[in-house]
Design an enzyme around this catalytic site. Structure first.
Site, mmCIF file in Angstrom:
data_model
loop_
_atom_site.group_PDB
_atom_site.id
_atom_site.type_symbol
_atom_site.label_atom_id
_atom_site.label_comp_id
_atom_site.label_asym_id
_atom_site.label_seq_id
_atom_site.Cartn_x
_atom_site.Cartn_y
_atom_site.Cartn_z
ATOM 1 N N CYS A 186 -5.339 -1.595 -20.271
ATOM 2 C CA CYS A 186 -3.834 -1.379 -20.498
ATOM 3 C C CYS A 186 -3.618 -1.113 -21.856
ATOM 4 O O CYS A 186 -4.133 -1.677 -22.978
ATOM 5 C CB CYS A 186 -2.891 -2.472 -20.156
ATOM 6 S SG CYS A 186 -1.228 -2.326 -20.527
ATOM 7 N N LYS A 200 -13.632 10.404 -7.628
ATOM 8 C CA LYS A 200 -13.109 8.989 -7.535
ATOM 9 C C LYS A 200 -13.403 8.255 -8.656
ATOM 10 O O LYS A 200 -14.578 8.229 -9.280
ATOM 11 C CB LYS A 200 -13.657 8.430 -6.220
ATOM 12 C CG LYS A 200 -13.280 7.006 -5.998
ATOM 13 C CD LYS A 200 -13.616 6.186 -4.661
ATOM 14 C CE LYS A 200 -14.824 6.616 -4.319
ATOM 15 N NZ LYS A 200 -15.040 6.071 -3.013
ATOM 16 N N CYS A 215 -0.938 1.593 -14.149
ATOM 17 C CA CYS A 215 -0.082 2.797 -13.942
ATOM 18 C C CYS A 215 -0.790 4.318 -14.241
ATOM 19 O O CYS A 215 -0.055 4.984 -14.058
ATOM 20 C CB CYS A 215 0.852 2.334 -14.929
ATOM 21 S SG CYS A 215 0.601 2.759 -16.946
#
Ligand code: FES
Length: 76
Positions: free
Chosen positions: A51, A23, A42
C-alpha cells in the site's frame, strides 16, 4: 487513461498492474517482514503489492471504502 477507463467498464478491479500477464501473484516471505507490512487491496498502488496510500484518492473519487491488509507480528 483509456486502458483504465476500459478496465472499469468491463468490471476489472485491476486497472494497470502487470496487465501483460494472466494472473498477478505475489509472494512475501514472512521472515522479511520486520514490524509490519501493509498490502494493497485497491489495485492502485505504485508500490505494488504494498500500500502506498493511493486507496485514499480512489475512495474519494469513487465513494469506495478500500484499504490495505496489514500483516504484523503479534505483540507479546
Ligand atoms: Fe491500495 Fe492502499 S494503496 S490499499
Amino acid at each position: 487513461y483509456q486502458t483504465i477507463k476500459k478496465a472499469r467498464e468491463v468490471g476489472q478491479v485491476n486497472p494497470s498492474i502487470r496487465k501483460d500477464i494472466n494472473k498477478v501473484v505475489d509472494f512475501i516471505d514472512i521472515e522479511d517482514i520486520t514490524e509490519k507490512a501493509s498490502l494493497c487491496r485497491c489495485w492502485r498502488s505504485k508500490n505494488w503489492p504494498y500500500c502506498d496510500g493511493a486507496h485514499g484518492a480512489h475512495n474519494k473519487a469513487t465513494g469506495d471504502n478500500t484499504g490495505p491488509v496489514v500483516v504484523r507480528h503479534k505483540e507479546n
